[in-house]
Design a protein around this motif. Structure first.
Motif, PDB file in Angstrom:
ATOM      1  N   VAL A  14       0.861  -1.190   0.000  1.00 61.77           N
ATOM      2  CA  VAL A  14       0.000   0.000   0.000  1.00 61.77           C
ATOM      3  C   VAL A  14       0.894   1.236   0.000  1.00 61.77           C
ATOM      4  CG1 VAL A  14      -1.912   1.194   1.111  1.00 61.77           C
ATOM      5  CG2 VAL A  14      -1.687  -1.287   1.364  1.00 61.77           C
ATOM      6  N   ALA A  19       9.526   4.059   0.240  1.00 58.01           N
ATOM      7  CA  ALA A  19       9.422   2.924   1.161  1.00 58.01           C
ATOM      8  C   ALA A  19       8.651   1.784   0.506  1.00 58.01           C
ATOM      9  CB  ALA A  19       8.737   3.375   2.452  1.00 58.01           C
ATOM     10  N   LEU A  37      -0.705  -0.541  -4.509  1.00 58.01           N
ATOM     11  CA  LEU A  37      -1.869   0.349  -4.500  1.00 58.01           C
ATOM     12  C   LEU A  37      -1.401   1.783  -4.329  1.00 58.01           C
ATOM     13  CD1 LEU A  37      -4.200  -1.480  -1.930  1.00 58.01           C
ATOM     14  CD2 LEU A  37      -3.851  -1.974  -4.361  1.00 58.01           C
ATOM     15  N   GLU A  38      -1.829   2.665  -5.229  1.00 64.01           N
ATOM     16  CA  GLU A  38      -1.497   4.087  -5.109  1.00 64.01           C
ATOM     17  C   GLU A  38      -2.798   4.878  -5.065  1.00 64.01           C
ATOM     18  OE1 GLU A  38      -0.488   6.763  -4.217  1.00 64.01           O
ATOM     19  OE2 GLU A  38       1.251   7.407  -5.404  1.00 64.01           O
ATOM     20  N   ALA A  40      -3.137   8.100  -5.119  1.00 67.57           N
ATOM     21  CA  ALA A  40      -3.103   9.277  -5.996  1.00 67.57           C
ATOM     22  C   ALA A  40      -3.377   8.878  -7.449  1.00 67.57           C
ATOM     23  CB  ALA A  40      -1.730   9.931  -5.913  1.00 67.57           C
ATOM     24  N   GLY A  47       3.993  10.168  -3.744  1.00 71.19           N
ATOM     25  CA  GLY A  47       4.090  10.608  -2.349  1.00 71.19           C
ATOM     26  C   GLY A  47       5.103  11.707  -2.108  1.00 71.19           C
ATOM     27  N   PHE A  51       8.710  14.750  -3.966  1.00 70.10           N
ATOM     28  CA  PHE A  51       9.010  16.142  -3.623  1.00 70.10           C
ATOM     29  C   PHE A  51      10.392  16.287  -2.994  1.00 70.10           C
ATOM     30  CE2 PHE A  51       4.458  16.093  -3.812  1.00 70.10           C
ATOM     31  CZ  PHE A  51       4.117  17.357  -4.258  1.00 70.10           C
ATOM     32  N   THR A 180      -6.545   4.159  -6.014  1.00 71.79           N
ATOM     33  CA  THR A 180      -7.027   3.032  -5.223  1.00 71.79           C
ATOM     34  C   THR A 180      -6.502   3.173  -3.801  1.00 71.79           C
ATOM     35  OG1 THR A 180      -7.052   1.664  -7.206  1.00 71.79           O
ATOM     36  CG2 THR A 180      -7.055   0.507  -5.099  1.00 71.79           C
ATOM     37  N   GLN A 181      -7.427   3.458  -2.915  1.00 70.02           N
ATOM     38  CA  GLN A 181      -7.062   3.756  -1.531  1.00 70.02           C
ATOM     39  C   GLN A 181      -7.285   2.544  -0.641  1.00 70.02           C
ATOM     40  OE1 GLN A 181      -8.915   7.328   0.138  1.00 70.02           O
ATOM     41  NE2 GLN A 181      -9.579   6.117   1.887  1.00 70.02           N
ATOM     42  N   GLY A 182      -6.230   2.068  -0.005  1.00 68.36           N
ATOM     43  CA  GLY A 182      -6.399   1.009   0.990  1.00 68.36           C
ATOM     44  C   GLY A 182      -7.084   1.603   2.202  1.00 68.36           C
ATOM     45  N   SER A 216       2.341   3.659   3.342  1.00 66.81           N
ATOM     46  CA  SER A 216       1.460   4.751   2.893  1.00 66.81           C
ATOM     47  C   SER A 216       1.704   6.071   3.617  1.00 66.81           C
ATOM     48  CB  SER A 216      -0.006   4.307   3.004  1.00 66.81           C
ATOM     49  OG  SER A 216      -0.231   3.643   4.223  1.00 66.81           O
ATOM     50  N   ARG A 240       4.287  20.541   3.063  1.00 64.97           N
ATOM     51  CA  ARG A 240       5.372  20.726   2.087  1.00 64.97           C
ATOM     52  C   ARG A 240       5.276  19.770   0.915  1.00 64.97           C
ATOM     53  NH1 ARG A 240      10.703  19.643   4.475  1.00 64.97           N
ATOM     54  NH2 ARG A 240      11.530  20.594   2.604  1.00 64.97           N
ATOM     55  N   GLU A 248      -5.103   6.855   6.578  1.00 64.11           N
ATOM     56  CA  GLU A 248      -6.176   5.871   6.806  1.00 64.11           C
ATOM     57  C   GLU A 248      -5.642   4.458   7.080  1.00 64.11           C
ATOM     58  OE1 GLU A 248      -5.263   7.218   3.294  1.00 64.11           O
ATOM     59  OE2 GLU A 248      -6.966   8.335   4.048  1.00 64.11           O
ATOM     60  N   ASP A 286      11.040  20.888  -3.238  1.00 61.94           N
ATOM     61  CA  ASP A 286      11.497  21.357  -1.912  1.00 61.94           C
ATOM     62  C   ASP A 286      12.140  22.746  -1.974  1.00 61.94           C
ATOM     63  OD1 ASP A 286      13.857  20.764  -3.194  1.00 61.94           O
ATOM     64  OD2 ASP A 286      14.773  19.807  -1.450  1.00 61.94           O
ATOM     65  N   GLY A 465       8.754   2.952   6.311  1.00 62.20           N
ATOM     66  CA  GLY A 465       8.683   4.381   5.962  1.00 62.20           C
ATOM     67  C   GLY A 465       7.971   5.197   7.030  1.00 62.20           C
TER      68      GLY A 465
HETATM   69  C1  LIG Z   1       9.801  18.859   0.260  1.00 60.80           C
HETATM   70  C2  LIG Z   1      10.375  17.633   0.917  1.00 60.80           C
HETATM   71  C3  LIG Z   1      11.748  17.380   0.855  1.00 60.80           C
HETATM   72  C4  LIG Z   1      12.285  16.247   1.491  1.00 60.80           C
HETATM   73  N1  LIG Z   1      13.612  15.959   1.347  1.00 60.80           N
HETATM   74  C5  LIG Z   1      14.125  14.852   1.935  1.00 60.80           C
HETATM   75  C6  LIG Z   1      15.476  14.455   1.737  1.00 60.80           C
HETATM   76  O1  LIG Z   1      16.218  15.063   0.956  1.00 60.80           O
HETATM   77  N2  LIG Z   1      15.931  13.366   2.403  1.00 60.80           N
HETATM   78  C7  LIG Z   1      15.129  12.620   3.223  1.00 60.80           C
HETATM   79  O2  LIG Z   1      15.580  11.640   3.812  1.00 60.80           O
HETATM   80  N3  LIG Z   1      13.819  12.915   3.368  1.00 60.80           N
HETATM   81  C8  LIG Z   1      13.310  14.007   2.751  1.00 60.80           C
HETATM   82  N4  LIG Z   1      11.979  14.294   2.886  1.00 60.80           N
HETATM   83  C9  LIG Z   1      11.156  13.343   3.617  1.00 60.80           C
HETATM   84  C10 LIG Z   1      10.934  12.140   2.661  1.00 60.80           C
HETATM   85  O3  LIG Z   1      10.279  12.608   1.521  1.00 60.80           O
HETATM   86  C11 LIG Z   1      10.161  11.074   3.300  1.00 60.80           C
HETATM   87  O4  LIG Z   1      10.801  10.649   4.477  1.00 60.80           O
HETATM   88  C12 LIG Z   1       9.998   9.853   2.395  1.00 60.80           C
HETATM   89  O5  LIG Z   1       9.808  10.191   1.064  1.00 60.80           O
HETATM   90  C13 LIG Z   1       8.826   9.071   2.893  1.00 60.80           C
HETATM   91  O6  LIG Z   1       8.657   7.977   2.091  1.00 60.80           O
HETATM   92  P1  LIG Z   1       7.395   7.034   2.271  1.00 60.80           P
HETATM   93  O7  LIG Z   1       7.496   6.090   1.142  1.00 60.80           O
HETATM   94  O8  LIG Z   1       7.296   6.528   3.656  1.00 60.80           O
HETATM   95  O9  LIG Z   1       6.129   8.017   2.078  1.00 60.80           O
HETATM   96  P2  LIG Z   1       5.652   8.774   0.755  1.00 60.80           P
HETATM   97  O10 LIG Z   1       6.780   9.000  -0.178  1.00 60.80           O
HETATM   98  O11 LIG Z   1       4.902   9.970   1.195  1.00 60.80           O
HETATM   99  O12 LIG Z   1       4.677   7.740   0.050  1.00 60.80           O
HETATM  100  C14 LIG Z   1       3.413   7.439   0.588  1.00 60.80           C
HETATM  101  C15 LIG Z   1       2.581   6.830  -0.539  1.00 60.80           C
HETATM  102  O13 LIG Z   1       1.385   6.250  -0.007  1.00 60.80           O
HETATM  103  C16 LIG Z   1       0.275   6.680  -0.807  1.00 60.80           C
HETATM  104  N5  LIG Z   1      -0.907   6.539   0.063  1.00 60.80           N
HETATM  105  C17 LIG Z   1      -1.230   7.231   1.167  1.00 60.80           C
HETATM  106  N6  LIG Z   1      -2.337   6.728   1.735  1.00 60.80           N
HETATM  107  C18 LIG Z   1      -2.729   5.677   0.955  1.00 60.80           C
HETATM  108  C19 LIG Z   1      -3.787   4.741   1.021  1.00 60.80           C
HETATM  109  N7  LIG Z   1      -4.678   4.748   2.013  1.00 60.80           N
HETATM  110  N8  LIG Z   1      -3.892   3.803   0.045  1.00 60.80           N
HETATM  111  C20 LIG Z   1      -2.989   3.764  -0.984  1.00 60.80           C
HETATM  112  N9  LIG Z   1      -1.954   4.627  -1.075  1.00 60.80           N
HETATM  113  C21 LIG Z   1      -1.823   5.557  -0.105  1.00 60.80           C
HETATM  114  C22 LIG Z   1       0.655   8.071  -1.238  1.00 60.80           C
HETATM  115  O14 LIG Z   1      -0.102   8.513  -2.333  1.00 60.80           O
HETATM  116  C23 LIG Z   1       2.128   7.835  -1.588  1.00 60.80           C
HETATM  117  O15 LIG Z   1       2.261   7.236  -2.836  1.00 60.80           O
HETATM  118  C24 LIG Z   1      11.427  15.387   2.227  1.00 60.80           C
HETATM  119  C25 LIG Z   1      10.046  15.621   2.251  1.00 60.80           C
HETATM  120  C26 LIG Z   1       9.518  16.726   1.594  1.00 60.80           C
HETATM  121  C27 LIG Z   1       8.032  16.943   1.619  1.00 60.80           C
END
Ligand SMILES: Cc1cc2nc3c(=O)[nH]c(=O)nc-3n(C[C@H](O)[C@H](O)[C@H](O)COP(=O)(O)OP(=O)(O)OC[C@H]3O[C@@H](n4cnc5c(N)ncnc54)[C@H](O)[C@@H]3O)c2cc1C
Length: 504
Positions: A14, A19, A37-38, A40, A47, A51, A180-182, A216, A240, A248, A286, A465
Motif C-alpha cells: 500500500v 518505502a 496500490l497508489e 493518488a 508521495g 518532492f 485506489t485507496q487502501g 502509505s 510541504r 487511513e 522542496d 517508511g
Molecule cells: C519537500 C520535501 C523534501 C524532502 N527531502 C528529503 C530528503 O532530501 N531526504 C530525506 O531523507 N527525506 C526528505 N523528505 C522526507 C521524505 O520525503 C520522506 O521521508 C519519504 O519520502 C517518505 O517515504 P514514504 O514512502 O514513507 O512516504 P511517501 O513518499 O509519502 O509515500 C506514501 C505513498 O502512499 C500513498 N498513500 C497514502 N495513503 C494511501 C492509502 N490509504 N492507500 C494507498 N496509497 C496511499 C501516497 O499517495 C504515496 O504514494 C522530504 C520531504 C519533503 C516533503
C-alpha cells in the motif's frame, strides 16, 4: 481494477513512495507475486518521495566507499568527505532525538544503510555527491566539503528517484493500481492477514493477499489527525509535500491490533517561504525551504528574536525549527541578512522575493509596508536589530565550523555565526513553516513486521517508511527519512515474500 480482478497476490503493497516501491521490488526479487496500490492519480503519484531533495543519510568510511555508488554519474575530484562511521550516525540520532530513538531499529537503520544504497545503485538508481544541501565550499581549494552523513543524493533528486522506482516496478511486471485507496486490513479468524479492502475507481473491493506491506506515509496531510495528535495549532499549517498522506492505513492497522509507537505529537516541520502554496507543488518540490537562518537574525512579528539561530548546523535544527516558528504570533517570522551573509544563502532562496533596503531603518519600514496586514511592531524590530548588533562579540566568522562567534547579554543568545548587520544591502525574507511528515506510527520489529501490544508480529502484516514510529522524536537528522524507508522497505519486501513462502 478489472485487470487484476481474478488474481490473488502473494503480497500487496500500500503506497507508492520510496518505502513502498523498494518493498515491492524486494518482494518481487524474492519470488512473490506483488501488486502496488497508489491512492493518488497517475499524474500526482509518488508521495513525499517525489518532492524530496533525494538526500540519503548513510554510513561510510571514506570517499572511496562512495565511488561504487555514484559510478559514472559524478567524479570525486572536486569533493572532500570526512568518514561517517556508524558510531557517529548513532551519536547524531541520539543527540537530535534526546536519546529516545528505538535502539534496535536505529541499529538496523544505521548498519544496513550503506548496503541498501548500494543495492539501489545496482538496481539502477543514479547517485551523485550532495554539493547542495549542507555542503560547504572550502575557501581557496575549489573543492566542496560534503555534509557529514548527507554526502549522497539521488541525481535529479526526488523526481528522478520516483521515476526510476516506478520504471523498475514496471520492468519487474508489478501492477500499480492508481486512485485506489487502501482502507481496511482484512484478517482471517486465526488473525493472519487475508487481504485489504480498497476504495477504487469501481467502488469498494477486497483484494486478497497473504502478506500486506504498509508504506502509505504519515498523516501530515490530514487536518483532522493533525489537530487530534499534534494539537489545534497544526490545523491550518501548510504541507510541504503530497496531499495524499492522510493516515487511513495507519488507523486501519491500529484497528487490526497494531501497537502505536513513537512521538504521536511530533513531526518534521521546516521554515518555508511564507508565500508558499498550501500543499506541495511539483514545480517547486522542496525549493520553498528557507534554511540559511544560522547566518541570519530572525525576528517575529512583534519584532523580537525568539530562538538561537546559530545553535547548530541547519541539518541538525531545521526539522524542529518549523515547530518553533509555529509558536510565534501569526506563525510568520523574518530572516534578515546583509551583504556579508547574502552570498551564503542556499540557491533555493531564489524562489522568493525579499524586502531590500540600504539601512536597517528602511528595511524595517519596508517590512511593515509589505506585511502591514500581519501587524508588525516595527519600532521594537529596529531596536532588536540594533541591540543585536551591539551584543555581537569579536571573533572570526567561519560558516564551515561551529565557530563560537556569539552575542553576549541577549536572551536568547546567538551562539555561533553571530555577525553584525552592518553592510548594506539588507534583505528580509518572510518565512512561515511547512509540515513535512509525522513521527508517530506503527511499531515494527527488526524484520519490519508490525507487532501488537504484546510485541507479537501480526502474521502477514509489514510496514516501512513514515507510517512507522519509534525512529524520530522532537527532531531528525537530514536524510534519515528516505534512508529509513529504503532500509525497512527492502527488509519488509524480502520478509513478506519469505513469509508467504513459509520461510520466515
Ligand atoms: C519537500 C520535501 C523534501 C524532502 N527531502 C528529503 C530528503 O532530501 N531526504 C530525506 O531523507 N527525506 C526528505 N523528505 C522526507 C521524505 O520525503 C520522506 O521521508 C519519504 O519520502 C517518505 O517515504 P514514504 O514512502 O514513507 O512516504 P511517501 O513518499 O509519502 O509515500 C506514501 C505513498 O502512499 C500513498 N498513500 C497514502 N495513503 C494511501 C492509502 N490509504 N492507500 C494507498 N496509497 C496511499 C501516497 O499517495 C504515496 O504514494 C522530504 C520531504 C519533503 C516533503
Amino acid at each position: 481494477m478489472s485487470q487484476v480482478e481474478q488474481e490473488t497476490f502473494d503480497v500487496v503493497v500500500v503506497g507508492a513512495g520510496n518505502a513502498a516501491l523498494t518493498a515491492a521490488l524486494a518482494a518481487r526479487a524474492t519470488g512473490a507475486r506483488v501488486a502496488v496500490l497508489e491512492k493518488a492519480p497517475l499524474k500526482l503519484r509518488g508521495g513525499n518521495t517525489r518532492f524530496s531533495g533525494g538526500v540519503f543519510r548513510c554510513a561510510y568510511s571514506s570517499l572511496a566507499d562512495l565511488m561504487p555508488i555514484v559510478r559514472q554519474h559524478d567524479s570525486p575530484e572536486t569533493v572532500v568527505a570526512d568518514p561517517y562511521l556508524p558510531a557517529t550516525y548513532r551519536k547524531d540520532i541520539d543527540r537530535v532525538t534526546g536519546g529516545r530513538a528505538d535502539p534496535e531499529l536505529t541499529s538496523v537503520l544505521i548498519n544496513r544503510s550503506y548496503d541498501t544504497v548500494r543495492w539501489m545503485a545496482d538496481l539502477g538508481v543514479p547517485w551523485e555527491f550532495n554539493r547542495a544541501v549542507g555542503a560547504v565550499t572550502i575557501p581557496g581549494a575549489s573543492k566542496v566539503k560534503l555534509p557529514l552523513g548527507g554526502a549522497l543524493r539521488v541525481k535529479g533528486e526526488g523526481v528522478i528517484l520516483s521515476t526510476t522506482l516506478f520504471r523498475l516496478v514496471e520492468e519487474a511486471g508489478i501492477p500499480v493500481l492508481y486512485e485506489t485507496q487502501g482502507q481496511r486490513v482484512v484478517t482471517a479468524v486465526d488473525g493472519r492477514v487475508a487481504g485489504v479492502e480498497v476504495r477504487g475507481p469501481d467502488g469498494l473491493q477486497v483484494l486478497n493477499c497473504r502478506a500486506l506491506i504498509l508504506g502509505s506515509g504519515g498523516f501530515q496531510a490530514n487536518p483532522e489527525m493533525r489537530t487530534a495528535y499534534l494539537g489545534p495549532a497544526w490545523s491550518l499549517v501548510k504541507v510541504r509535500g503530497t496531499r495524499f498522506d492522510t493516515g487511513e492505513m495507519l488507523r486501519a492497522a491500529l484497528d487490526a491490533g497494531a501497537q502505536s509507537y513513537g512521538e504521536w505529537a511530533g513531526c518534521h516541520a521546516t521554515p518555508i517561504d511564507a508565500d508558499a502554496p498550501t500543499y506541495g507543488e511539483l514545480r517547486l518540490t522542496d525549493k520553498t525551504n528557507r534554511l540559511s537562518y544560522p547566518f541570519s537574525v530572525m525576528v517575529n512579528l512583534d519584532g523580537e528574536r525568539f530562538v538561537d539561530e546559530g545553535e547548530d548546523f541547519n541539518l541538525y535544527t531545521y526539522a524542529k525549527m518549523g515547530r518553533q516558528i509555529l509558536q510565534e504570533r501569526g506563525a510568520v517570522i523574518f530572516q534578515i541578512f546583509d551583504r556579508k551573509t547574502i552570498p551564503l544563502l542556499e540557491t533555493r532562496y531564489n524562489t522568493g522575493t525579499p524586502v531590500t533596503a540600504d539601512t536597517l531603518s528602511e528595511l524595517v519600514h519596508g517590512v511593515e509596508e509589505r506585511y502591514r496586514a500581519l501587524g508588525i511592531r516595527k519600532t521594537t524590530m529596529l531596536k532588536t536589530l540594533e541591540d543585536y548588533n551591539a551584543a555581537v562579540q569579536d571573533g572570526a566568522f567561519n560558516p564551515d565550523i561551529l565557530d563560537g562567534k556569539h552575542t553576549s547579554g541577549l536572551r536568547p543568545e546567538k551562539t555561533n555565526w553571530a555577525t553584525r548587520l552592518d553592510e548594506p544591502p539588507f534583505h528580509a525574507y518572510a518565512v512561515s513553516l511547512g509540515i513535512t511528515f509525522t513521527f508517530g506510527g506503527l511499531r515494527i520489529n527488526t524484520n519490519a513486521e508490525v507487532v501488537d501490544y504484546l510485541e507479537r508480529p501480526i502474521p502477514g502484516l509489514f510496514a516501512t517508511g513514515e507510517i512507522t514510529g519509534g525512529f524520530f522524536y522532537l527532531n531528525y537528522p537530514a536524510g534519515a527519512g528516505l534512508m529509513r524507508g529504503a532500509v525497512f522497505g527492502r527488509i519488509a519486501g524480502t520478509q513478506a515474500a519469505q513469509f508467504v513462502q513459509g520461510r520466515s
